[in-house]
Design a protein around this motif. Structure first.
Motif, PDB file in Angstrom:
ATOM      1  N   ILE A 145      -5.516  14.702  -1.130  1.00  0.00           N
ATOM      2  CA  ILE A 145      -4.386  14.699  -2.439  1.00  0.00           C
ATOM      3  C   ILE A 145      -2.841  13.535  -1.452  1.00  0.00           C
ATOM      4  N   VAL A 146      -2.695  12.288  -2.344  1.00  0.00           N
ATOM      5  CA  VAL A 146      -1.580  11.738  -0.826  1.00  0.00           C
ATOM      6  C   VAL A 146      -0.610  12.714  -1.546  1.00  0.00           C
ATOM      7  N   ARG A 147       0.719  11.924  -1.008  1.00  0.00           N
ATOM      8  CA  ARG A 147       2.639  11.759  -1.308  1.00  0.00           C
ATOM      9  C   ARG A 147       2.378  10.258  -1.459  1.00  0.00           C
ATOM     10  N   LEU A 148       2.542   9.323  -2.438  1.00  0.00           N
ATOM     11  CA  LEU A 148       3.534   8.202  -1.550  1.00  0.00           C
ATOM     12  C   LEU A 148       4.623   8.386  -1.482  1.00  0.00           C
ATOM     13  N   ASP A 182       0.830  -1.002   0.190  1.00  0.00           N
ATOM     14  CA  ASP A 182      -0.473   0.046   0.120  1.00  0.00           C
ATOM     15  C   ASP A 182       0.854   1.242  -0.346  1.00  0.00           C
ATOM     16  N   PHE A 183       1.307   1.818  -0.932  1.00  0.00           N
ATOM     17  CA  PHE A 183       1.622   2.897  -0.760  1.00  0.00           C
ATOM     18  C   PHE A 183       1.158   4.104  -0.396  1.00  0.00           C
ATOM     19  N   ALA A 184       0.440   4.030  -0.129  1.00  0.00           N
ATOM     20  CA  ALA A 184      -0.642   5.688   0.500  1.00  0.00           C
ATOM     21  C   ALA A 184      -0.385   4.835   1.908  1.00  0.00           C
ATOM     22  N   LEU A 185       0.108   4.377   2.561  1.00  0.00           N
ATOM     23  CA  LEU A 185       0.546   3.528   3.885  1.00  0.00           C
ATOM     24  C   LEU A 185       1.035   5.077   4.765  1.00  0.00           C
ATOM     25  N   HIS A 186       0.634   5.183   6.105  1.00  0.00           N
ATOM     26  CA  HIS A 186       1.167   6.692   6.382  1.00  0.00           C
ATOM     27  C   HIS A 186       1.990   6.099   7.007  1.00  0.00           C
ATOM     28  N   SER A 187       2.397   5.103   7.790  1.00  0.00           N
ATOM     29  CA  SER A 187       3.454   4.527   9.021  1.00  0.00           C
ATOM     30  C   SER A 187       4.805   4.574   7.433  1.00  0.00           C
ATOM     31  N   VAL A 202      13.781   9.252   0.832  1.00  0.00           N
ATOM     32  CA  VAL A 202      12.718   8.737   2.061  1.00  0.00           C
ATOM     33  C   VAL A 202      12.607   9.937   2.987  1.00  0.00           C
ATOM     34  N   LEU A 203      11.268  10.480   3.713  1.00  0.00           N
ATOM     35  CA  LEU A 203      10.935  11.515   4.579  1.00  0.00           C
ATOM     36  C   LEU A 203      11.184  11.308   6.028  1.00  0.00           C
ATOM     37  N   ALA A 204      10.491   9.691   5.678  1.00  0.00           N
ATOM     38  CA  ALA A 204       9.847   9.218   7.251  1.00  0.00           C
ATOM     39  C   ALA A 204      10.721   9.405   8.580  1.00  0.00           C
ATOM     40  N   TYR A 240       2.086  11.875  -6.528  1.00  0.00           N
ATOM     41  CA  TYR A 240       1.120  12.284  -5.816  1.00  0.00           C
ATOM     42  C   TYR A 240       0.317  11.896  -6.815  1.00  0.00           C
ATOM     43  N   VAL A 241      -0.724  11.211  -5.944  1.00  0.00           N
ATOM     44  CA  VAL A 241      -2.362  10.337  -6.692  1.00  0.00           C
ATOM     45  C   VAL A 241      -2.933  11.211  -5.445  1.00  0.00           C
ATOM     46  N   GLU A 242      -4.297  11.786  -6.294  1.00  0.00           N
ATOM     47  CA  GLU A 242      -6.095  12.469  -5.846  1.00  0.00           C
ATOM     48  C   GLU A 242      -6.641  11.476  -5.702  1.00  0.00           C
TER      49      GLU A 242
END
Lengths: 186, 186, 186
Positions: free
Chosen positions: A80-83, A16-21, C49-51, A160-162
């Motif tokens: 809007i998500v920065r992957l 999942d490229f949109a995963l926050h962690s 990567v900016l995590a 970026y994916v929206e």
């Protein structure tokens, strides 16, 4: 590198490229208005709900317990998500709390029509966004997690994916986005 | 609207009106004394445990990993919950960490005898509370999650529900409440 | 009291004496250098990567979603844990995020060679540590959670256990420790 398969029922077993962690984060919501659950708003049988508002980042986190969503008013709702890393996008997943655990067996706040776009940068105007696909989340007979496949994996890598939510399943006050995932190839 | 069935072994698939993320919260604990795990208190083989104290809200959250509980001293222990939305109450669930993951295979800190009450308001005196049922959590042979059914679903909608823990399974220092759930009809 | 069995595939069903919520905590990492994921560091196809950096305590918590790890640079990496209660140690578990959810199907940041030591106190010099066992995490064909058994359960109770990671699976920038568990008898 393993891509999401059309008949794969397990979005938990693909990247999942949109995963926050993992490093993804929300860079904007355009003009979307957050729903703040004020006491004057009636939720159920005239009972005011005082649940506090959650940030859109909630939609990039795994927890889908009841209430663990980003609530917004009106349409469209933009996210809007920065992957975490740029990806050739092949599919996306929308999660909602299960109907079984909702208080009135309703999925009315779930997204219905939505579209997914690729953006050149975090400053790209919506008119410049590249549409990747339009889909319908089936709250009536579908599972809580639903994965939607693009016609083909994008050739270019998107950073970026929206997500644009265009309607919901009947709730006139707010739409609740529990989780949005982006699958593909790094 | 789906109610909890007496033979349903899956409390995770029915609504929990006491779920914190959905808007429920703790409005009071009456005179209950929190157990604060001071260094001078001996826990196991003379070893002082320094785990920090958790708030009673912990009991309204899904996490039941070892230690994720609200610990209190003495009896009775009271937990007054404002439900996320008013409900006709039909059953409740008590969760404890599984015996298999405890350090001494003990469930001694688990609740044993407890009762559930409905309250008119958050200011209702305990003497005015309406008893809904009295139950026993079976720590000896039961599962970690145990659901208890009232004789019948309450006719009235309760906005406040009070849990009263009257004994535990032998721990003389504290009782640990990992999770309390309230099921019924909205 | 139930000990971990050599053929037991379920580390979630045995006690974990290094679990943070139960009272275990990190008392030190010696000279280990945290990896802070600066923007100048290239992660994947030239993409920075900016995590943000996570604390070593992350390794004592159950969440193993992608990115939920303690990242450190160089070898050896040290993690000294004060167990929740002293234990006769019989085995340990190392968890890593599953290969299926990684962005490049790589386990390169997973620990490979590692050793486990018992310490007299939190001030014990590494030269005074008592080795309990040395193991290899098999990232190529093994599961995400791997349990390693000592030749025998230690006779003495250890209050402090030290994990020393001596190599990883090829990542030249950092090693990611998602979770470290300690099993045994209280």
């Amino acid at each position: 590198i393993r891509d999401f398969k059309a008949d794969d029922p397990f979005p938990n077993l693909v990247p999942d490229f949109a995963l926050h962690s993992a490093g993804a984060y929300v860079v904007g919501t355009r003009c979307t208005v957050a729903y703040n659950g004020q006491a004057s708003v009636v939720e159920l049988f005239g009972f005011p709900v005082l649940a506090f508002s959650r940030s859109p980042t909630t939609a990039l986190e795994p927890d889908t317990n009841l209430g663990e969503c980003w609530a917004f008013q009106g349409f469209p709702g933009h996210l809007i998500v920065r992957l975490a890393v740029p990806a050739r996008v092949s599919s996306v997943t929308i999660d909602h709390a299960a109907r079984e655990v909702s208080y009135n067996a309703s999925m009315s706040s779930a997204p219905r029509n939505f579209s997914v776009y690729g953006l050149e940068s975090s400053y790209t105007a919506f008119t410049e966004a590249v549409i990747l696909g339009s889909f319908v989340y089936n709250a009536d007979t579908g599972p809580a997690s639903q994965t939607f496949h693009l016609n083909s994996t994008t050739e270019r890598y998107w950073e970026y994916v929206e997500l644009v939510v265009e309607s919901n399943h009947g709730n006139e006050m707010y739409t609740c986005l529990y989780r949005f995932r982006v699958h593909g190839l790094a």
